[in-house]
Write an enzyme that holds these catalytic residues in place. Sequence first.
Site, mmCIF file in Angstrom:
data_model
loop_
_atom_site.group_PDB
_atom_site.id
_atom_site.type_symbol
_atom_site.label_atom_id
_atom_site.label_comp_id
_atom_site.label_asym_id
_atom_site.label_seq_id
_atom_site.Cartn_x
_atom_site.Cartn_y
_atom_site.Cartn_z
ATOM 1 N N ASP A 125 119.524 32.784 44.068
ATOM 2 C CA ASP A 125 119.841 34.129 43.050
ATOM 3 C C ASP A 125 118.793 33.070 42.036
ATOM 4 O O ASP A 125 119.080 33.793 41.427
ATOM 5 C CB ASP A 125 121.825 32.976 42.696
ATOM 6 N N ASP A 128 127.205 37.386 40.878
ATOM 7 C CA ASP A 128 127.400 37.222 42.224
ATOM 8 C C ASP A 128 128.122 37.513 42.915
ATOM 9 O O ASP A 128 129.405 36.584 41.635
ATOM 10 C CB ASP A 128 126.294 36.444 42.620
ATOM 11 N N ASP A 175 124.710 30.970 42.449
ATOM 12 C CA ASP A 175 125.510 30.190 42.568
ATOM 13 C C ASP A 175 124.427 29.906 43.745
ATOM 14 O O ASP A 175 124.563 28.471 44.487
ATOM 15 C CB ASP A 175 126.723 29.659 42.633
#
Length: 614
Positions: free
Chosen positions: A515, A314, A511
Amino acid sequence: MSLHVAELMRRQQSRILIGSAAAGLVAGGFLVSNGQAIAAGWAWSAATAPVLAGLFVQIILSLRRGDVGLDIVAALSMSAALAFGEPLAANVVAMMYAGGQVLEDFAQGRARREMTALMGRVAQTAMRFEGEGLRQVAIAAICPGDRLLIRQGDVLPVDGRVGSAVAVLDLSALTGESLPQTFQEGAEVLSGSACTGAAFQLVAIRPAAESTYAGIVRLVEAAQVSKAPMVRMADRYAIGFLALTLAIAAVTWLLSGDVIRVLSVLVVATPCPLILAVPVALISGMSRTARMGVLVKGGGVLEALSRVRTVILDKTGTVTHGQAVITDIRARKDFEAAEILTAAASLDQASGHVVAAALVKAAEARGLALSAPADVVETPGSGLAGRVEGRRVALGGIDFVTGHTAEAAPDDLLEGIDPGALTVAVAIEGRLAGLILLQDQIRADARPMLDALRQTGCRRLVLASGDRGDIVRSVGEQLGFDRVLGDLSPEAKVLAVRDEIPNGPVMMVGDGVNDAPALAAADVGVAMGAHGTASSSEAAGVVLLVDELAPLVKAMAIARRSRAIALQSVVAGLGLSLAAMALAGFGYLPPVEGALTQEAIDVAVILNALRALR
């Protein structure tokens, strides 16, 4: 019965059994030296009986669970030795078997040292301010908002914010960082860290059960009882090895008719290389990663981590800091940068937008005095307008702000803006004053970390983010990703993970709440746990307790080394055991010498598996 109590009972039993076997050997040796060979035989037999009885109980319990292990071979060898009139050999095997249990306890305890050290730091009580005084309360009674006194040497019982001017904390149990760190008032600090400076006040923000350290302890407990695929594979091989042992013993009997040779074959067929080497190596690896602030939830996850070939990251909070910072203020003639930021931040005090918070924080950091805004009208997604010290101020997107002026944004202000930058236009008294450029900064360790990932064997790196496509592409091009995906919903991130599965085992690093589904879908999910959300940490198989990516690369290297050491130990241990069985079958290794030889093999295998700790 708790896992800890059961473990203590098993260790105590092992010590009793090895003491019994050792006492029998000493007593029998004394009797032989005094010419009492028959009495010595009875002493050796009596010393073997408790070990054999305990072994039969263990085998029955294992069979009831559906586990067929190589303890059966040890039971056969002791029983055969007693039946064939070799009580000394039986006593030596009993001694070696009990010694193997003690050796296993030592190896497992040594490997778990860092992980169990984490569990030993759980605070039980805390000093809470109540009225004008303090009261000692159980940590379960602490609620968000409670103000606690943390004394020097105390372990923080809950996550909270520093309520005093400063706090000096030791984070080594969480992150592996050896030097104490200083936190200012208002900073968030994590449970499990210890106060090494003066006493300070802590304002709880989560109950103890939901705090960082409680989650870590739960993960450690789960990791300690988990059974990795490699361990289950060893269990399956154990059945095959048992069959091979019986086959070799049968062939030895058919070819020689010598029961002593058959006994020798059974004596040297030990389970230790299989049933000890793999779990010891894997737990050693998990212990090493925990020492660095990388918590691996189980041996299966460590194995999967060693085989990762594709990494999906990410963007926000992973390869970038996740916080927009001002990179430039472009002021028009007759306006100063400080004036523009002061006006924008003053007006933004009335907004809850994340960009507004970034501007206010930047102005305060520069020591600018902010005024209270008035007559504020916010247009969601566009901007806001109002008055600051009697002057009309508007800020937001360029189209929104120019709509509050009689002029268009000049080209010189717009020239050369990074496509990854966020532009905030500011107008004062109906005139465009300038532009404030903000950008989520790429982590300093991002590029070295990606290069290190490729060096560890990762063939493909993917950047996947829910952020704007142009911003994600800009970051991806700077860092050299193989594939860049932007504007992703949580469902689209899951699809991205599944698309990459054919390219090899996939690791997803993130995080945020969005996600969590992708972390769960990947072969290995990694949560940035220092500031990550609870949902992402629960969904992930690996939790980074430090706000850095470099330890993850080291953890992958440790995982690969641990798995390699486990395989080395199994192959070498079984190879040596088979060689010893061949020698025993041909009559070159009598029972007593065979037991001693096999014990040497066991020790070598365990010591090799413990190399994963280094």
